[in-house]
Design a protein around this motif. Structure first.
Motif, short mmCIF file in Angstrom:
data_model
loop_
_atom_site.label_atom_id
_atom_site.label_comp_id
_atom_site.label_asym_id
_atom_site.label_seq_id
_atom_site.Cartn_x
_atom_site.Cartn_y
_atom_site.Cartn_z
N PHE A 86 5.19 -7.86 -3.40
CA PHE A 86 4.13 -7.64 -2.43
C PHE A 86 2.77 -7.88 -3.09
O PHE A 86 2.69 -8.09 -4.29
N VAL A 87 1.70 -7.87 -2.30
CA VAL A 87 0.37 -8.14 -2.86
C VAL A 87 0.00 -7.07 -3.88
O VAL A 87 0.51 -5.94 -3.83
N GLY A 88 -0.86 -7.42 -4.82
CA GLY A 88 -1.23 -6.51 -5.89
C GLY A 88 -2.65 -6.01 -5.75
O GLY A 88 -3.56 -6.76 -5.40
N SER A 89 -2.85 -4.73 -6.03
CA SER A 89 -4.18 -4.13 -6.04
C SER A 89 -4.09 -2.80 -6.75
O SER A 89 -3.06 -2.11 -6.68
N MET A 90 -5.15 -2.41 -7.45
CA MET A 90 -5.15 -1.11 -8.10
C MET A 90 -5.07 0.02 -7.08
O MET A 90 -4.70 1.15 -7.43
N ARG A 91 -5.36 -0.27 -5.81
CA ARG A 91 -5.23 0.73 -4.75
C ARG A 91 -3.81 1.27 -4.68
O ARG A 91 -3.59 2.45 -4.41
N TYR A 92 -2.82 0.41 -4.91
CA TYR A 92 -1.43 0.83 -4.84
C TYR A 92 -1.01 1.62 -6.07
O TYR A 92 0.04 2.27 -6.06
N ARG A 93 -1.80 1.57 -7.14
CA ARG A 93 -1.53 2.33 -8.35
C ARG A 93 -2.09 3.73 -8.28
O ARG A 93 -1.60 4.65 -8.95
N LEU A 94 -3.12 3.93 -7.48
CA LEU A 94 -3.87 5.18 -7.51
C LEU A 94 -3.03 6.43 -7.28
O LEU A 94 -3.19 7.42 -8.02
N PRO A 95 -2.12 6.46 -6.29
CA PRO A 95 -1.32 7.70 -6.14
C PRO A 95 -0.53 8.06 -7.39
O PRO A 95 -0.35 9.23 -7.69
#
Length: 439
Positions: free
Chosen positions: A386-395
Motif C-alpha cells: 500500500f502507499v507509504g507515509s509516516m502517518r501510518y507509522r504514528l500509531p
C-alpha cells in the motif's frame, strides 16, 4: 503504584492535555478565518464526520455511495462526541483529547508491565510532548483513537503472557485473553490493519515463551491453545455483527471493508509514486459500472496484475514507500516549514536513537522487543504494497516509545542507579514485604 508515581503520571497527563488543548484551540482559530473550510485535513475527515452523522440519525451507514468503506469504530467515537457537543468541533476535539490521554496512560502501563515505572513515565512523557502525536490527537482522523486501542491491546497481551508463564492453571489466563480480544477488536474497528498484529503478536509470544521455557513446555502449549481459542473467538464474535451487516448491504461477508482493492491499486499501478492519489477512482468509472464488492475485486485484480507484469517497478515502489514510512519528518510539502520540521525531526531522532540503544544492549528483553517492536514492523510490511507515509507509522510510535525510553535510561546510567528500575520484563515489585505485579 505509590503516591509519588501517581503524581508523576498525572503531571505527564496534564502536560499532554495542555499541549493538545492549545493545539485544538489553534486549529479552530485557523479554521475560523476560513469559513469555507470545515477541516484542517479534508478528505478522510469529511468522510468520518458524515459517517458519524449517519450513526446519529440512523441513516444508512455510507459515504460517497459506498457502504463498506470505513470501519465503524472511529465514526462511533465521533458520533458520541458530536452528540455531547451538539456538533461543535471544539467539543469533538476535547473528546479526542481524552481518548489521546488514555493512550498516554496505556504507554505508561505498557512500560511499567514490561520494564519499570521509570521506563513507563519516560515513554509516556515522549508521547505527551511529541509534536506529531499531539497534533494527530486533536485532528478528526482515526490515528489517535487507533493508537490508544492498540497500546491497551498490547498491555493486555503482555499481562496475558505473564499469567501464562506462571506455573499451573489460572483464571487470569482466560480473563487476560478475553481482555486482549476486546481491545484488539476495538483496534480493528478503528483500522483493520490490526487484524494481522492480533494474530501474529500472541503467536510469536507463545513460540518465544515455549523456546525459552526450561520446563512445563507441554502445559504452556496447552494453555496457549486454549488462550488462542478465547482470544480469537472474542475478536470474531464481536466483529460478527459488522460482517453480517456487510453481507446484507454488499453481498460479501467480510470482517473488514471493501476498500482494500482500491487502496492496494493506489500503491500498485503504472502511475503510482508511493504517495496516495485516488483520482483514478473518480476518473476511470469503475464504481459507476460495478457493485461495491465487484469494484474491490477488480482493483485487487489490477494491482496484482501490475505486480506480475512489473516486478522491478514494484520493488522500486516498495523502497520509496519505506523511505516515506520511516522518514524523520512529514512528507507533504504543506508541512515543510522550519517550525514543523525541527521539532518533528528532533522528536523522531530521539525515538530512533533510543530504540537503537535498546537494541545494542547486551541484556535485551525479548518480550519488550516483541510487543513494542512488532506493530511498527507489521505495518511497514503492509505498506510495502500500500502507499507509504509516516502517518501510518504514528500509531506504532506509542509502543516504540517504551523501547526508546528503556534505551535512553540505559545509556544515561539511570537504569542501573535504582535496583527497582533494573528489574526487567515487569518483574514482581517488592514493597513493604509484599509482592505486587503491574498487571
Amino acid at each position: 503504584m505509590n503516591r509519588a508515581e501517581w503524581k508523576q503520571l498525572l503531571l505527564v497527563l496534564l502536560v499532554g492535555g495542555v499541549i493538545r488543548l492549545g493545539l485544538a484551540l489553534g486549529v479552530e482559530w485557523v479554521l475560523s478565518g476560513q469559513p469555507d473550510r470545515f477541516f484542517l485535513v479534508p478528505g478522510d475527515a469529511e468522510g468520518y464526520w458524515d459517517l458519524a452523522g449517519d450513526l446519529l440519525t440512523g441513516a444508512d451507514y455510507e459515504v460517497y455511495g459506498r457502504y463498506v468503506l470505513r470501519m465503524p469504530g472511529f465514526p462511533a467515537i465521533l458520533a458520541v462526541a458530536r452528540w455531547l457537543g451538539h456538533d461543535q468541533r471544539l467539543v469533538v476535539r476535547l473528546v479526542l483529547i481524552a481518548v489521546s490521554l488514555a493512550g498516554i496512560g496505556g504507554v505508561y502501563q505498557l512500560g511499567r508491565v514490561l520494564y519499570s515505572h521509570a521506563v513507563g513515565i519516560l515513554a509516556a512523557t515522549y508521547v505527551a510532548i511529541s509534536p506529531l502525536l499531539a497534533g494527530f490527537g486533536v485532528l478528526i482522523l482515526s490515528e489517535g483513537a487507533f493508537a490508544t486501542a492498540l497500546v491497551w491491546a498490547l498491555v493486555a497481551m503482555a499481562c496475558w503472557l505473564k499469567a501464562m508463564e506462571l506455573p499451573g492453571w489460572s483464571r487470569a489466563i482466560i480473563v487476560w485473553a478475553m481482555i486482549s480480544g476486546l481491545f484488539s477488536t476495538a483496534a480493528i474497528l478503528m483500522r483493520p490493519t490490526w487484524f494481522a498484529c492480533a494474530g501474529l503478536i500472541p503467536a510469536a509470544a507463545v513460540v518465544c515463551a515455549i523456546i525459552s521455557a526450561r520446563e512445563h513446555r507441554l502445559q504452556l502449549l496447552l494453555k496457549s491453545g486454549l488462550s488462542a481459542v478465547v482470544m480469537g473467538g472474542t475478536i470474531l464474535l464481536l466483529l460478527l455483527p459488522w460482517a453480517l451487516r456487510n453481507q446484507a448491504v454488499s453481498g460479501k461477508f467480510t470482517f473488514t471493508t471493501l476498500w482494500v482493492g482500491a487502496s492496494l491499486y493506489d500503491g500498485l499501478h503504472a502511475g503510482a509514486t508511493g504517495d496516495s492519489d485516488m483520482t483514478f477512482f473518480e476518473t476511470d468509472g469503475v464504481a459507476n459500472r460495478l457493485q461495491e464488492r465487484e469494484v474491490d475485486e477488480e482493483y485487487r485484480r489490477r494491482a496484482w496484475a501490475f505486480v506480475a507484469q512489473h516486478p522491478s517497478r514494484t520493488f522500486e515502489l516498495a523502497i520509496i514507500k519505506q523511505i516515506r514510512y520511516w522518514n524523520l519528518v512529514p512528507n507533504y510539502p504543506e508541512f515543510r516549514h522550519w517550525w514543523i520540521l525541527i521539532p518533528v525531526g528532533l522528536s523522531t531522532t530521539w525515538l530512533y536513537a533510543g530504540i537503537f540503544f535498546e537494541l545494542i544492549r547486551t541484556s535485551r528483553h525479548w518480550r519488550a522487543l516483541l510487543f513494542c517492536g512488532m506493530p511498527v514492523l507489521v505495518f511497514a510490511g503492509i505498506h510495502l504494497l500500500f502507499v507509504g507515509s509516516m502517518r501510518y507509522r504514528l500509531p506504532a510510535e506509542l509502543p516504540m516509545a517504551v523501547l526508546a525510553a528503556s534505551g535512553w535510561i540505559a545509556v544515561s546510567g539511570k537504569y542501573f542507579s535504582n535496583k527497582l528500575d533494573a528489574q526487567p520484563d515487569g518483574a514482581l515489585l517488592a514493597k513493604n514485604g509484599q509482592e505486587e505485579t503491574p498487571c
